[in-house]
Design a protein around this motif. Structure first.
Motif, PDB file in Angstrom:
ATOM      1  N   GLY A   1       0.863  -1.442   0.033  1.00 34.74           N
ATOM      2  CA  GLY A   1      -0.133  -0.238   0.001  1.00 34.74           C
ATOM      3  C   GLY A   1       1.010   1.274   0.155  1.00 34.74           C
ATOM      4  N   LEU A   2       2.179   1.247   0.705  1.00 34.53           N
ATOM      5  CA  LEU A   2       2.728   2.238   1.044  1.00 34.53           C
ATOM      6  C   LEU A   2       3.268   2.715  -0.480  1.00 34.53           C
ATOM      7  CD1 LEU A   2       4.698   1.620   4.283  1.00 34.53           C
ATOM      8  CD2 LEU A   2       3.088   3.599   3.756  1.00 34.53           C
ATOM      9  N   LYS A   3       3.789   1.481  -1.033  1.00 36.11           N
ATOM     10  CA  LYS A   3       4.486   1.668  -2.361  1.00 36.11           C
ATOM     11  C   LYS A   3       3.491   2.489  -3.485  1.00 36.11           C
ATOM     12  CE  LYS A   3       7.033  -1.478  -4.800  1.00 36.11           C
ATOM     13  NZ  LYS A   3       7.821  -2.984  -5.138  1.00 36.11           N
ATOM     14  N   LEU A   4       2.536   1.841  -3.463  1.00 38.70           N
ATOM     15  CA  LEU A   4       1.424   2.298  -4.295  1.00 38.70           C
ATOM     16  C   LEU A   4       1.178   3.831  -3.981  1.00 38.70           C
ATOM     17  CD1 LEU A   4      -0.657   1.660  -6.801  1.00 38.70           C
ATOM     18  CD2 LEU A   4      -2.299   1.195  -4.786  1.00 38.70           C
ATOM     19  N   LEU A   5       0.968   4.256  -2.891  1.00 35.43           N
ATOM     20  CA  LEU A   5       0.472   5.600  -2.384  1.00 35.43           C
ATOM     21  C   LEU A   5       1.537   6.423  -2.496  1.00 35.43           C
ATOM     22  CD1 LEU A   5      -2.193   6.996  -1.867  1.00 35.43           C
ATOM     23  CD2 LEU A   5      -1.601   6.913   0.711  1.00 35.43           C
ATOM     24  N   ALA A   6       2.900   6.195  -2.173  1.00 36.77           N
ATOM     25  CA  ALA A   6       3.924   6.843  -2.145  1.00 36.77           C
ATOM     26  C   ALA A   6       4.295   7.170  -3.560  1.00 36.77           C
ATOM     27  CB  ALA A   6       5.360   6.407  -1.567  1.00 36.77           C
ATOM     28  N   HIS A   7       4.259   6.319  -4.501  1.00 34.92           N
ATOM     29  CA  HIS A   7       4.479   6.629  -6.057  1.00 34.92           C
ATOM     30  C   HIS A   7       3.594   7.645  -6.657  1.00 34.92           C
ATOM     31  CE1 HIS A   7       7.020   2.909  -6.593  1.00 34.92           C
ATOM     32  NE2 HIS A   7       7.953   3.827  -6.199  1.00 34.92           N
ATOM     33  N   LEU A   8       2.174   7.303  -6.155  1.00 34.15           N
ATOM     34  CA  LEU A   8       1.001   8.228  -6.613  1.00 34.15           C
ATOM     35  C   LEU A   8       1.245   9.705  -6.115  1.00 34.15           C
ATOM     36  CD1 LEU A   8      -2.027   5.968  -6.189  1.00 34.15           C
ATOM     37  CD2 LEU A   8      -1.111   7.036  -8.400  1.00 34.15           C
ATOM     38  N   LEU A   9       1.693   9.921  -4.778  1.00 31.97           N
ATOM     39  CA  LEU A   9       2.040  11.237  -4.448  1.00 31.97           C
ATOM     40  C   LEU A   9       3.036  11.641  -5.197  1.00 31.97           C
ATOM     41  CD1 LEU A   9       1.446  10.505  -0.536  1.00 31.97           C
ATOM     42  CD2 LEU A   9      -0.022  11.736  -2.055  1.00 31.97           C
ATOM     43  N   ASP A  10       4.075  11.013  -5.377  1.00 29.33           N
ATOM     44  CA  ASP A  10       5.240  11.653  -5.977  1.00 29.33           C
ATOM     45  C   ASP A  10       4.769  11.951  -7.411  1.00 29.33           C
ATOM     46  OD1 ASP A  10       6.940  11.263  -3.916  1.00 29.33           O
ATOM     47  OD2 ASP A  10       8.018   9.502  -4.500  1.00 29.33           O
ATOM     48  N   GLU A  11       4.177  11.254  -8.166  1.00 29.14           N
ATOM     49  CA  GLU A  11       3.868  11.668  -9.378  1.00 29.14           C
ATOM     50  C   GLU A  11       2.885  12.687  -9.520  1.00 29.14           C
ATOM     51  OE1 GLU A  11       2.370   8.515 -11.431  1.00 29.14           O
ATOM     52  OE2 GLU A  11       1.886   9.373 -13.480  1.00 29.14           O
ATOM     53  N   VAL A  12       1.961  12.979  -8.556  1.00 30.14           N
ATOM     54  CA  VAL A  12       0.978  14.181  -8.421  1.00 30.14           C
ATOM     55  C   VAL A  12       2.063  15.329  -8.211  1.00 30.14           C
ATOM     56  CG1 VAL A  12      -0.567  15.378  -7.051  1.00 30.14           C
ATOM     57  CG2 VAL A  12      -0.979  12.986  -7.527  1.00 30.14           C
ATOM     58  N   GLU A  13       2.954  15.211  -7.476  1.00 29.82           N
ATOM     59  CA  GLU A  13       3.782  16.406  -7.036  1.00 29.82           C
ATOM     60  C   GLU A  13       4.587  16.560  -8.282  1.00 29.82           C
ATOM     61  OE1 GLU A  13       6.394  16.044  -3.661  1.00 29.82           O
ATOM     62  OE2 GLU A  13       4.422  16.000  -2.251  1.00 29.82           O
ATOM     63  N   GLN A  14       5.200  15.742  -9.051  1.00 37.11           N
ATOM     64  CA  GLN A  14       5.720  15.938 -10.301  1.00 37.11           C
ATOM     65  C   GLN A  14       4.986  16.598 -11.220  1.00 37.11           C
ATOM     66  OE1 GLN A  14       7.683  12.413 -11.420  1.00 37.11           O
ATOM     67  NE2 GLN A  14       8.995  12.408  -9.660  1.00 37.11           N
ATOM     68  N   LEU A  15       3.864  15.962 -11.566  1.00 35.34           N
ATOM     69  CA  LEU A  15       2.966  16.755 -12.497  1.00 35.34           C
ATOM     70  C   LEU A  15       2.772  18.135 -12.232  1.00 35.34           C
ATOM     71  CD1 LEU A  15       0.752  13.613 -13.184  1.00 35.34           C
ATOM     72  CD2 LEU A  15       2.337  14.831 -14.730  1.00 35.34           C
ATOM     73  N   ARG A  16       2.450  18.305 -10.845  1.00 35.22           N
ATOM     74  CA  ARG A  16       1.743  19.811 -10.479  1.00 35.22           C
ATOM     75  C   ARG A  16       3.140  20.687 -10.550  1.00 35.22           C
ATOM     76  NH1 ARG A  16      -0.660  18.799  -4.874  1.00 35.22           N
ATOM     77  NH2 ARG A  16      -2.712  18.275  -5.651  1.00 35.22           N
ATOM     78  N   GLU A  17       4.352  20.026 -10.667  1.00 35.09           N
ATOM     79  CA  GLU A  17       5.758  21.044 -10.728  1.00 35.09           C
ATOM     80  C   GLU A  17       5.795  21.248 -12.308  1.00 35.09           C
ATOM     81  OE1 GLU A  17       7.919  22.498  -8.586  1.00 35.09           O
ATOM     82  OE2 GLU A  17       6.555  21.728  -7.131  1.00 35.09           O
ATOM     83  N   ALA A  18       5.590  20.388 -13.088  1.00 33.55           N
ATOM     84  CA  ALA A  18       5.800  20.360 -14.588  1.00 33.55           C
ATOM     85  C   ALA A  18       4.726  21.272 -14.936  1.00 33.55           C
ATOM     86  CB  ALA A  18       5.541  19.011 -15.082  1.00 33.55           C
ATOM     87  N   LEU A  19       3.448  21.213 -14.529  1.00 37.27           N
ATOM     88  CA  LEU A  19       2.461  21.986 -14.925  1.00 37.27           C
ATOM     89  C   LEU A  19       2.543  23.489 -14.625  1.00 37.27           C
ATOM     90  CD1 LEU A  19      -0.371  21.463 -16.010  1.00 37.27           C
ATOM     91  CD2 LEU A  19      -1.455  21.596 -13.636  1.00 37.27           C
ATOM     92  N   ARG A  20       3.245  23.736 -13.338  1.00 39.64           N
ATOM     93  CA  ARG A  20       3.752  25.091 -12.884  1.00 39.64           C
ATOM     94  C   ARG A  20       4.840  25.675 -13.829  1.00 39.64           C
ATOM     95  NH1 ARG A  20       4.808  28.493  -8.634  1.00 39.64           N
ATOM     96  NH2 ARG A  20       7.065  28.806  -8.688  1.00 39.64           N
ATOM     97  N   ALA A  21       5.785  24.747 -14.108  1.00 34.80           N
ATOM     98  CA  ALA A  21       6.694  25.113 -15.095  1.00 34.80           C
ATOM     99  C   ALA A  21       6.377  25.526 -16.368  1.00 34.80           C
ATOM    100  CB  ALA A  21       7.922  24.127 -15.233  1.00 34.80           C
ATOM    101  N   ARG A  22       5.107  25.160 -16.719  1.00 33.07           N
ATOM    102  CA  ARG A  22       4.580  25.563 -18.111  1.00 33.07           C
ATOM    103  C   ARG A  22       4.006  26.848 -18.382  1.00 33.07           C
ATOM    104  NH1 ARG A  22       3.660  21.282 -21.805  1.00 33.07           N
ATOM    105  NH2 ARG A  22       2.022  22.479 -22.790  1.00 33.07           N
ATOM    106  N   ARG A  23       3.882  27.462 -16.947  1.00 27.80           N
ATOM    107  CA  ARG A  23       3.045  28.868 -17.131  1.00 27.80           C
ATOM    108  C   ARG A  23       4.221  29.679 -17.717  1.00 27.80           C
ATOM    109  NH1 ARG A  23       2.219  30.971 -12.484  1.00 27.80           N
ATOM    110  NH2 ARG A  23       2.377  29.705 -10.713  1.00 27.80           N
TER     111      ARG A  23
END
Lengths: 322, 80
Positions: B58-80
Motif C-alpha cells: 500500500g505504501l509503495k502504491l501511495l508513495a508513487h502516486l503522491l510523488d507523481e502528483v507532485e511531479q505533475l504539479r511541478e511540470a504544470l507550474r513550469a509550463r506557465r
C-alpha cells in the motif's frame, strides 16, 4: 485568524474573465515595471512586486484560480468574508492540536491561509490526521510545510531570511510568535524544500517537536524562468534577424552578454550559454542559460515596409507548405 | 549544497529503523542520497503506516502516486 481578502484581479489589472494568456501578459508587464532590479523607488516597488507575484501564483494556476473564484464569491466589502462550507484552511489542516501562521515568507496572510502548500507531510489534509489515542505516550509533533518566495537573485547568491511563525495552542489559547532565521542556500531550486529542525508542531507528552519544511518558490522574474538549475530567457527577434543572423545583447543573471544569432535561426530554437544558470553545488558548477528564440512580427507596418515585403514576396521562391 | 546524512543519523532523526530504511530503499520508496527530502519521505511513509495502517504494498502504491502528483504539479507550474 481572519485574513484580509486580496483582490488578485485588481493587483494584476485584469478582468475576472481574463484568459490565461492575458493574465500572463499583464503579469510580465507589471513584473518588468516593479522588479527590484529595475524600479526606481525600491521600497514601494518591492511590496508591489511581491503582491503581483502572489496574484500570479494564484491566478496563473488554473486550479488555484478556480479555488480563488469560489472564495471570492463569498466575500463582501463590509466585513471580510466567510469561507464557503467545506473549505479547509491551508494552514491548519482541519483540527490539529495547534494552529500556525507564517510571516516573512513573502506571501500575505490571505495566501498563507488558502493557497500555500501548508499541509502537513505534503499530502491531502484528510490523510494527515494520526489517531489521537494512547494519551500520555510521548509523540513527536507533526511536521509543518509552507512556501517561501525567493527571488532569483536570492537563489543565485543565497541569503538568510527571517521567518516568523505564530502558533496558537488550542488548549491554552495562547499565541506565541517565534522568529527564526532561515538560510536559503545558493542555488536553491524551485520546489526544493528547506528543513528547519524543531520548528514544526510541538510534541505531545514530552515528545519532540516536528520540523518545518519550507518549499522554495521562485518569484517570477520579468526576464527569466527556471527549471532546476537551468535558466530560460525568451528572446524576441525580428524575422530578418532570424533569417540573416544578428548580434543581440541579452541579459543574464550576472550582467548582459552579446549573443550571436546564426543566420537561418528557427522559431522556438534555443541556444545554450554554458554556466550562466544557478549554482549547482559548492564546487562552483552552474546550470546553463537557454535563450529561446521567438520570432515576432511587427504589429503595424509603414508603406515603405509594405513595399519591401511585397518585393520579397515576388523575389522569393520559398513555399512553407511544400 | 544539500546536506546529506548517514543511515544511522537518518534513522535517529526519523525514528525509522535502519533495516526499514534499507528495505524502503530497496523498494524504491526513498532515494539513495540521504538528504532533507529523504527525511520528509520517511516521515510521510511513517505517518501513512501509523495513521492508515498501510502495509508495504500500500505504501509503495501511495508513495508513487503522491510523488507523481507532485511531479505533475511541478511540470504544470513550469509550463506557465
Amino acid at each position: 485568524m481572519p485574513a484580509q481578502f486580496k483582490d488578485y484581479y485588481t493587483s494584476l489589472g485584469v478582468s475576472r474573465e481574463a484568459t490565461p494568456d492575458e493574465i500572463k501578459k499583464a503579469f510580465r508587464k507589471l513584473a518588468r515595471k516593479y522588479h527590484p532590479d529595475t524600479a526606481t523607488d525600491k521600497k514601494t516597488a518591492e511590496a508591489k512586486f511581491k503582491e503581483i507575484n502572489e496574484a500570479y501564483e494564484v491566478l496563473g494556476d488554473p486550479d488555484k484560480r478556480k479555488k480563488y473564484d469560489t472564495l471570492g464569491a463569498n466575500w463582501n466589502d463590509a466585513g471580510g468574508f466567510t469561507p464557503p462550507p467545506g473549505w479547509r484552511q491551508g494552514g491548519d489542516g482541519g483540527g490539529p492540536a495547534q494552529e500556525f501562521h507564517f510571516g516573512g515568507t513573502g506571501f500575505s496572510d490571505f495566501f498563507e491561509q488558502y493557497f500555500s502548500g501548508g499541509s502537513r507531510y505534503g499530502f491531502p489534509q484528510d490523510f494527515s490526521e494520526a489517531p489521537r489515542g494512547q494519551a500520555g505516550r510521548p509523540r513527536r509533533g507533526h511536521d509543518i510545510e509552507g512556501d517561501i518566495l525567493v527571488t532569483l537573485e536570492e537563489a543565485m547568491h543565497g541569503t538568510v531570511r527571517p521567518i516568523s511563525l505564530q502558533t496558537v495552542n488550542r488548549k491554552t489559547g495562547q499565541a506565541q510568535t517565534d522568529t527564526i532565521q532561515v538560510r536559503i542556500p545558493p542555488g536553491a531550486t524551485d520546489g526544493r524544500r528547506i528543513r528547519v529542525p524543531g520548528h514544526g508542531e510541538a510534541g505531545h507528552g514530552g515528545g519532540q517537536a516536528g520540523d518545518l519544511f519550507l518549499r522554495v518558490r521562485h518569484a517570477a522574474h520579468p526576464e527569466f524562468t527556471t527549471r532546476e538549475a537551468d535558466v530560460y530567457h525568451e528572446l524576441d527577434v525580428a524575422p530578418w534577424e532570424a533569417v540573416l543572423g544578428a548580434e543581440i545583447v541579452v541579459p543574464t543573471l550576472d550582467g548582459s552578454i552579446k549573443l550571436k544569432i546564426p543566420a537561418g535561426t528557427e522559431n522556438a530554437q534555443s541556444m545554450r550559454v554554458r554556466g550562466k544558470g544557478l549554482p549547482k553545488g559548492k564546487n562552483g558548477e552552474r546550470g546553463d542559460l537557454y535563450v529561446v528564440i521567438q520570432i515576432v512580427l511587427p504589429a503595424e507596418i509603414s508603406g515603405a515596409e509594405r513595399s519591401a515585403w511585397e518585393q520579397l514576396r515576388s523575389a522569393s521562391t520559398f513555399n512553407p507548405r511544400a | 549544497m544539500n546536506e546529506t546524512y548517514t543511515l544511522e543519523v537518518l534513522s535517529e532523526m526519523t525514528g525509522v529503523s535502519t533495516q526499514t530504511i534499507v528495505e524502503y530503499q530497496a523498494q524504491g520508496l526513498v532515494r539513495s542520497g540521504f538528504d532533507d527530502e529523504t527525511v520528509r519521505s520517511l516521515r510521510r511513509l511513517e505517518a501513512l503506516r501509523e495513521s492508515c495502517g498501510m502495509d508495504l504494498q500500500g505504501l509503495k502504491l501511495l508513495a508513487h502516486l503522491l510523488d507523481e502528483v507532485e511531479q505533475l504539479r511541478e511540470a504544470l507550474r513550469a509550463r506557465r
